[in-house]
Design a protein around this motif. Sequence first.
Motif, PDB file in Angstrom:
ATOM      1  N   LYS A 259       0.838  -1.200   0.000  1.00 36.44           N
ATOM      2  CA  LYS A 259       0.000   0.000   0.000  1.00 36.44           C
ATOM      3  C   LYS A 259       0.872   1.249   0.000  1.00 36.44           C
ATOM      4  CE  LYS A 259      -3.844  -1.359   2.518  1.00 36.44           C
ATOM      5  NZ  LYS A 259      -4.516  -1.279   3.797  1.00 36.44           N
ATOM      6  N   ALA A 260       1.951   1.195   0.801  1.00 33.51           N
ATOM      7  CA  ALA A 260       2.852   2.350   0.884  1.00 33.51           C
ATOM      8  C   ALA A 260       3.421   2.667  -0.492  1.00 33.51           C
ATOM      9  CB  ALA A 260       3.978   2.077   1.874  1.00 33.51           C
ATOM     10  N   TRP A 261       3.851   1.627  -1.225  1.00 34.84           N
ATOM     11  CA  TRP A 261       4.422   1.883  -2.542  1.00 34.84           C
ATOM     12  C   TRP A 261       3.387   2.484  -3.477  1.00 34.84           C
ATOM     13  CZ3 TRP A 261       8.300   3.161  -5.317  1.00 34.84           C
ATOM     14  CH2 TRP A 261       8.156   3.162  -6.711  1.00 34.84           C
ATOM     15  N   PHE A 262       2.211   1.838  -3.590  1.00 33.46           N
ATOM     16  CA  PHE A 262       1.235   2.312  -4.568  1.00 33.46           C
ATOM     17  C   PHE A 262       0.613   3.652  -4.171  1.00 33.46           C
ATOM     18  CE2 PHE A 262       1.547  -2.105  -5.979  1.00 33.46           C
ATOM     19  CZ  PHE A 262       1.720  -1.890  -7.331  1.00 33.46           C
ATOM     20  N   SER A 263       0.746   4.029  -2.890  1.00 34.29           N
ATOM     21  CA  SER A 263       0.264   5.363  -2.503  1.00 34.29           C
ATOM     22  C   SER A 263       1.084   6.443  -3.214  1.00 34.29           C
ATOM     23  CB  SER A 263       0.342   5.547  -0.987  1.00 34.29           C
ATOM     24  OG  SER A 263       1.683   5.762  -0.600  1.00 34.29           O
ATOM     25  N   LEU A 264       2.330   6.118  -3.584  1.00 30.92           N
ATOM     26  CA  LEU A 264       3.142   7.094  -4.313  1.00 30.92           C
ATOM     27  C   LEU A 264       2.503   7.405  -5.655  1.00 30.92           C
ATOM     28  CD1 LEU A 264       6.770   5.740  -3.714  1.00 30.92           C
ATOM     29  CD2 LEU A 264       5.527   7.449  -2.402  1.00 30.92           C
ATOM     30  N   ASP A 265       1.869   6.380  -6.246  1.00 27.68           N
ATOM     31  CA  ASP A 265       1.230   6.590  -7.539  1.00 27.68           C
ATOM     32  C   ASP A 265      -0.012   7.457  -7.390  1.00 27.68           C
ATOM     33  OD1 ASP A 265       1.033   6.138 -10.356  1.00 27.68           O
ATOM     34  OD2 ASP A 265      -0.617   4.740  -9.973  1.00 27.68           O
ATOM     35  N   THR A 266      -0.828   7.137  -6.365  1.00 29.40           N
ATOM     36  CA  THR A 266      -2.068   7.922  -6.193  1.00 29.40           C
ATOM     37  C   THR A 266      -1.752   9.360  -5.815  1.00 29.40           C
ATOM     38  OG1 THR A 266      -2.191   6.819  -4.060  1.00 29.40           O
ATOM     39  CG2 THR A 266      -3.752   6.102  -5.718  1.00 29.40           C
ATOM     40  N   VAL A 422      -2.583  -3.044 -10.788  1.00 28.36           N
ATOM     41  CA  VAL A 422      -2.851  -2.040  -9.755  1.00 28.36           C
ATOM     42  C   VAL A 422      -2.738  -0.629 -10.339  1.00 28.36           C
ATOM     43  CG1 VAL A 422      -2.205  -1.153  -7.487  1.00 28.36           C
ATOM     44  CG2 VAL A 422      -2.012  -3.602  -7.962  1.00 28.36           C
ATOM     45  N   TYR A 423      -1.707  -0.391 -11.146  1.00 27.33           N
ATOM     46  CA  TYR A 423      -1.587   0.936 -11.768  1.00 27.33           C
ATOM     47  C   TYR A 423      -2.799   1.246 -12.637  1.00 27.33           C
ATOM     48  CZ  TYR A 423       3.354   0.981 -10.435  1.00 27.33           C
ATOM     49  OH  TYR A 423       4.515   0.968  -9.731  1.00 27.33           O
TER      50      TYR A 423
END
Lengths: 448, 297
Positions: A259-266, A422-423
Motif C-alpha cells: 500500500k505504501a508503494w502504490f500510494s506514491l502513484d495515487t 494495480v496501476y
Amino acid sequence: MRKPLLIVLVLMLCVSSLLSACGGNKNNNASTSTSASPTESAKASEASASPEASKPAEQVELKVSGYKSGAEIGAIPELNEKFMKENPDIKVTYEGMPGAQYKDFIKTRLVAGDASDVMLLHPGAEIVDYAKAGYLMDLSGEPWVPDFTVSAIDAASGDGKVYGTPNDTVMLGVYYNKDIFAKLNLKVPTDWDQFLAACEAIKASGVTPIAIGNNDGWMTLAALFVMAPAMIYAKDPDFDKKLNARETKFAGSWDEMNKAWFSLDTKGYLTPKSTGISLDQAQTDFAKGKAAMYIDGTWSLAGIKGKNEALNLGMFAMPSNKAGEDVYVSAAVGTVWTINKSTEKADAAKKYLAFWAKEENQSIWAKSGGAFLTLQGKKSDADPAFEDIAGTLATGKAWRFLNQAWAQDAATTEMMKSAQGVYLKALTPEQMLKNMDDAWDKAAKLQK
Amino acid sequence: MKQLTFRHKTHITLACFLAPAVLIYSLLFLGPVLSSFYYSLTNWNGFTATMGFVGLRNYRDMMDDAAFVAALKNTAVFAVWVVILQNALAIPLAIALDSGIRSKNVLRVIFFAPAVLSPLVVGYTWMYIFNPNSGLLNTFLRSIGLPSWEQVWLGDPKFAMFCIITMVIWQFTGYSMVIYLANLQTIPSELYEAANIDGAGRWNKFLRITFPLLAPAMTINILLSTIGTLKAFDLIYVTTNGGPFHATETLTVLIFESAFKDNNFGYGTAIGVVMFLIIFVVSLLQLLVLRRREVSS
C-alpha cells in the motif's frame, strides 16, 4: 481422393504449433553423453597413455556465455583479451545476450547437453536448482574460495558446495539528481516520512518525483525489492523460509508495504500512465532532468551517463523504514561464473575462473559495471555517485534480492503482471498479493 | 505381368528417394512432437533428469485455470479480428492493384514488403509509434488538435490487443493481397465482357463474378491467417509480453510462461497439445466449409 491429402497437410501445419524444440533434446542428451563419454574420457583423462600426449598442446577453445551484453557488457571483452594473452593456448569465445533471453537460452542448452563450458549464472535459486539437477561442477576445493567474503561465497553455493566465483556486489537503490535536490534544499532522506516530504517538494516544483516505466512491470519489482529489506526482512529474517514452507504468505504480511508503494502513484509522485512506458524511456526522463529520482540497479549507471554525461547524480538506499529505525540496502552478488559439469575443457575452465578471481581482474570488472568487490578485506574503487549507498552497505544492513531465495519464481512473474493491474486500477494492492500467492501455489502444485 | 514389375520397381525407387527425407523429418520433427505428447502427462520442470508421470492431471488443472480460460479468449479475439480485417482489406487492395494503375508493380512490392520483415523488427518499430509520450501517433493527435484522443496505446488493456492486431494486419495484408492477385489473373475476362453487355455495374460485377471466383484464394488466405494468428508469439512477446495485466496473454504466451518462466514444462506442453487440437479442429472445419463453397460457386 483429395480430402485426405488436404487433411494431412493441415495436420502438418498445425503440428508445428507444438512445443517441439526442447522435448526431443532430452533423449539426444542421454544418447550423446553415453556415446561421447568413453571417447572423451579416453581423450581427456588417459591422455598420458595415448601416443599423442607427446605432441605440443593445441589451442583449446573455451566457450563462455553470459547475460551481459550491449551497454552492460562492461569489461568482459577486455578481460577475455587479457586472459588469452596470459594463456596463449586457450581461445575464449564469449556469447552474451540480455538477461531474460539468456535465462531461457541457458536452460534449453543445459537440457540439450549443449551449454558452454563456462556459464554466467545468477546467485541463489538459479545456481541451487542447476546444481541439484547435476549441471554444475563442484568447485569447493578451488584455491580462490577463501579469497572471497563468506556471504559472497554463500551466494555462489548450494547445499554447502561452492559452484562459482561471486564476481561483484550490486545494489538496487534510488538514483537522485543532486542538482534538483540542492535547488530545493533537500537532503538525502533517511526515513519514509522524509522521503514522502521530498517527493511532495519535488512535485510542487513541477518536476516528476520518480521516473518509472512499467511496460513489463520490472521496475515495480525493483521498487518492492528496495522497500522490503527494512519493512519485512529487518523484522523477520526468516520470512523467506516461512514463505517457502507456506507457513506465511504475501497476503497478510506485505499489505502495509504494498500500500505504501502504490500510494506514491495515487499521490502523483510516479510517472503517469507508466504501463505504457519502458524502462529505457523512464531512464531517459531521469537522465534529462525531467524526473528527480529513478529506482534501478548500480549496473545502470553507465547507461544513465550515456544519456547525459553532465548529470550530477547520486544513489541512496530506499528509506522505507520508520523514523528511528535503520535504513537497509538491497544488495546481492550480481554475477557468478560457473563451470558446466560435462565440459571436456575443465582445466581451461578452471584457469578462466581463477583468472577472474584475481583482485586486479575483479577490480577491472567491478569498475566497469559500477559494482563493488566481494573479495575479503578489499576496498572498492567505486564511482563517486555511489558514495551514499556505499555508506549504507558498509553498515552491514543489507538484504539480498528477494526472489533469490524464493522456491517459486512464478510469484515474481505474477508480481510484475499484477503490479500493472494495480496501476491500471483493475486490482487493489491486496488483490495483487493474493495473485502472487495463488501463482506460487499453482506452480508448486503442478510440480508435485 | 511385365507392367506390374515395372510399377513395383518404380515404387521401390520412389521409396528410396523418399526414405532420407522421411527419416530426417521423423527424427528431427515428428519424434520431438510425439514426445511432447508424453511430456504433457508429466510434471517435468524442464531441466532435471527426473520427472513424474501424472496422467491427465495437467489437463484437469487447465480447466480450473482462470489464466488458461482468459488466454483462450484473448487468442480467439485476436484470431477473429485479424482474419476478418486482413481479408477485408486484402481483396480491395488486390483488385486496385490488378487494374491499370501505372505504378502497380512498385505498389505491389511496397505492400508486400512488410511480410518479409521479422516480427521483432515490426514490433520494435511500432513501439516507437505507440509510445505514449513521444510516439508518432500521440504527437500526431496533439498536432491536429485532438489531444483528448491520446492514449497509452500498448499500456492500456482496452487498446493493447487492438494495437497488436493493427501491427499484424499491417504486416500481412500485403501477403494475402498477393495470393488474391494471383487468383484474379485466373478469372477469365470473357465473364466481365459478358457482364458488360448485360449492363452490370461495377458493384454487381464484383459481387457476382469476382468475389465468388476468389473462393480458392480465400480458402488459402483464411486458413493461413487463422493458423498464423493462433500460433503468433514473437510480436506479442516483444511488444507487450502478454501485458498489461494479462490483456494480451494468448495461449502461446501462456505456454512460454508456464514452461520456461514458472518451470512447469509438463503443464506448458499440455497447453500446447490443447492448442494443437484447437488449431486442427478449427482449420479442418474451415477447410470443409470453404471447400464446399468453392465447389458450389
